[in-house]
Write an enzyme that holds these catalytic residues in place. Structure first.
Site, PDB file in Angstrom:
ATOM      1  N   SER A  68      -2.868  -7.772   3.116  1.00 27.77           N
ATOM      2  CA  SER A  68      -3.239  -7.592   4.528  1.00 27.77           C
ATOM      3  C   SER A  68      -3.719  -8.914   5.119  1.00 27.77           C
ATOM      4  O   SER A  68      -3.429  -9.238   6.276  1.00 27.77           O
ATOM      5  CB  SER A  68      -4.356  -6.558   4.651  1.00 27.77           C
ATOM      6  OG  SER A  68      -3.948  -5.330   4.135  1.00 27.77           O
ATOM      7  N   HIS A  90       0.842  -1.208   0.000  1.00 31.75           N
ATOM      8  CA  HIS A  90       0.000   0.000   0.000  1.00 31.75           C
ATOM      9  C   HIS A  90       0.880   1.262   0.000  1.00 31.75           C
ATOM     10  O   HIS A  90       0.622   2.213  -0.735  1.00 31.75           O
ATOM     11  CB  HIS A  90      -0.876   0.063   1.262  1.00 31.75           C
ATOM     12  CG  HIS A  90      -1.929  -1.000   1.362  1.00 31.75           C
ATOM     13  ND1 HIS A  90      -2.097  -1.782   2.483  1.00 31.75           N
ATOM     14  CD2 HIS A  90      -2.886  -1.409   0.479  1.00 31.75           C
ATOM     15  CE1 HIS A  90      -3.122  -2.605   2.297  1.00 31.75           C
ATOM     16  NE2 HIS A  90      -3.608  -2.403   1.089  1.00 31.75           N
ATOM     17  N   ARG A 109      -1.737  -6.331  -8.210  1.00 29.02           N
ATOM     18  CA  ARG A 109      -0.564  -7.191  -7.964  1.00 29.02           C
ATOM     19  C   ARG A 109      -0.496  -8.241  -9.074  1.00 29.02           C
ATOM     20  O   ARG A 109       0.124  -8.033 -10.092  1.00 29.02           O
ATOM     21  CB  ARG A 109      -0.673  -7.844  -6.573  1.00 29.02           C
ATOM     22  CG  ARG A 109      -0.497  -6.847  -5.433  1.00 29.02           C
ATOM     23  CD  ARG A 109      -0.975  -7.387  -4.131  1.00 29.02           C
ATOM     24  NE  ARG A 109      -2.390  -7.737  -4.199  1.00 29.02           N
ATOM     25  CZ  ARG A 109      -3.157  -8.060  -3.177  1.00 29.02           C
ATOM     26  NH1 ARG A 109      -2.628  -8.143  -1.983  1.00 29.02           N
ATOM     27  NH2 ARG A 109      -4.422  -8.343  -3.323  1.00 29.02           N
ATOM     28  N   LYS A 157     -17.614  -6.459   7.565  1.00 26.16           N
ATOM     29  CA  LYS A 157     -16.383  -7.209   7.845  1.00 26.16           C
ATOM     30  C   LYS A 157     -16.014  -7.035   9.318  1.00 26.16           C
ATOM     31  O   LYS A 157     -16.316  -6.011   9.915  1.00 26.16           O
ATOM     32  CB  LYS A 157     -15.235  -6.650   7.002  1.00 26.16           C
ATOM     33  CG  LYS A 157     -15.130  -7.231   5.611  1.00 26.16           C
ATOM     34  CD  LYS A 157     -13.799  -6.778   5.014  1.00 26.16           C
ATOM     35  CE  LYS A 157     -13.758  -6.922   3.518  1.00 26.16           C
ATOM     36  NZ  LYS A 157     -12.553  -6.322   2.932  1.00 26.16           N
TER      37      LYS A 157
HETATM   38  O1  PNS Z   1      -8.748  -2.814   0.318  1.00 26.19           O
HETATM   39  P1  PNS Z   1      -9.972  -3.381  -0.330  1.00 26.19           P
HETATM   40  O2  PNS Z   1     -10.782  -4.160   0.694  1.00 26.19           O
HETATM   41  O3  PNS Z   1      -9.660  -4.177  -1.560  1.00 26.19           O
HETATM   42  O4  PNS Z   1     -10.872  -2.105  -0.810  1.00 26.19           O
HETATM   43  C1  PNS Z   1     -12.151  -2.299  -1.410  1.00 26.19           C
HETATM   44  C2  PNS Z   1     -12.884  -0.963  -1.618  1.00 26.19           C
HETATM   45  C3  PNS Z   1     -12.919  -0.149  -0.342  1.00 26.19           C
HETATM   46  C4  PNS Z   1     -12.170  -0.154  -2.676  1.00 26.19           C
HETATM   47  C5  PNS Z   1     -14.320  -1.304  -2.107  1.00 26.19           C
HETATM   48  O5  PNS Z   1     -14.881  -2.276  -1.270  1.00 26.19           O
HETATM   49  C6  PNS Z   1     -15.247  -0.097  -2.135  1.00 26.19           C
HETATM   50  O6  PNS Z   1     -15.081   0.812  -2.916  1.00 26.19           O
HETATM   51  N1  PNS Z   1     -16.276  -0.097  -1.246  1.00 26.19           N
HETATM   52  C7  PNS Z   1     -17.227   0.982  -1.138  1.00 26.19           C
HETATM   53  C8  PNS Z   1     -18.625   0.540  -1.606  1.00 26.19           C
HETATM   54  C9  PNS Z   1     -18.815   0.742  -3.094  1.00 26.19           C
HETATM   55  O7  PNS Z   1     -18.640   1.824  -3.610  1.00 26.19           O
HETATM   56  N2  PNS Z   1     -19.186  -0.341  -3.797  1.00 26.19           N
HETATM   57  C10 PNS Z   1     -19.465  -0.294  -5.227  1.00 26.19           C
HETATM   58  C11 PNS Z   1     -18.236  -0.444  -6.096  1.00 26.19           C
HETATM   59  S1  PNS Z   1     -17.713  -2.100  -6.208  1.00 26.19           S
END
Ligand code: PNS
Length: 169
Positions: free
Chosen positions: A127, A16, A89, A40
């Site tokens: 993570s 990150h 990645r 979560k």
């Molecule tokens: O670190 P992560 O868990 O891969 O991040 C995921 C994240 C936060 C980018 C994604 O879950 C997100 O954007 N969540 C907010 C809800 C949302 O907008 N959902 C619709 C798009 S998929």
């Protein structure tokens, strides 16, 4: 130009940090946004995750740490951000990232998703793996910033796990 780098950051890894450092050189203002995900069960609270991000990015002037709930595109709108940054990645990341980017584009076409390839030395770090390694008493110091490694060990100690590494504290 403002960009958002969203994620769970539970916890922040060196992968990150690499993306944050590189993205901060591409944009005027980079908002690292922690998802407040109530479904979560996170290891660290949003406050703790924000502290670790602040401690590890204090040397980068144009980085701000924030948190959000709800749709990412709504948050991007509220922050007048033109881009969302995501790190990729391996090819396994591609499918889900493509899906998220296309959904976000449909929801808010004026926000572009910019993908940065993870540095090869971090391309295997996640993570989830970091949490598994620390729970199984392994050494995570090469995967996460020092402040995160210390907090992980402290958390294991608080949870009364007896990892050998915790006695180093
Ligand atoms: O670190 P992560 O868990 O891969 O991040 C995921 C994240 C936060 C980018 C994604 O879950 C997100 O954007 N969540 C907010 C809800 C949302 O907008 N959902 C619709 C798009 S998929």
């Amino acid at each position: 130009m403002t960009a958002i780098y969203p994620g769970s950051f539970d916890p922040l890894t060196n992968g990150h940090l690499d993306i944050i450092a590189r993205a901060s050189r591409l944009v005027d203002h980079l908002v690292v946004a922690i998802l407040q995900n109530f479904q979560k069960e996170p290891l660290f609270s949003v406050g703790e995750r924000a502290e670790m991000l602040l401690e590890s990015t204090s040397n980068i002037a144009n980085v701000e740490v924030d948190s959000f709930s709800g749709l990412l595109v709504d948050y991007a709108d509220a922050r007048s951000a033109r881009a969302i940054i995501r790190g990729i990645r391996a090819i396994s990341d591609y499918e889900i990232e493509l899906q998220m980017a296309l959904i976000n584009r449909r929801l808010r076409p004026k926000t572009e998703t910019i993908f940065l390839m993870a540095g090869e030395e971090y391309s295997f770090v996640s993570s989830r793996m970091v949490k598994e390694i620390i729970t199984l008493n392994g050494d995570v110091s090469s995967f996460v910033p020092p402040t995160v490694a210390i907090r992980l060990l402290r958390k294991m100690k608080l949870e009364n796990r007896p990892p050998a590494a915790a006695s180093a504290l």
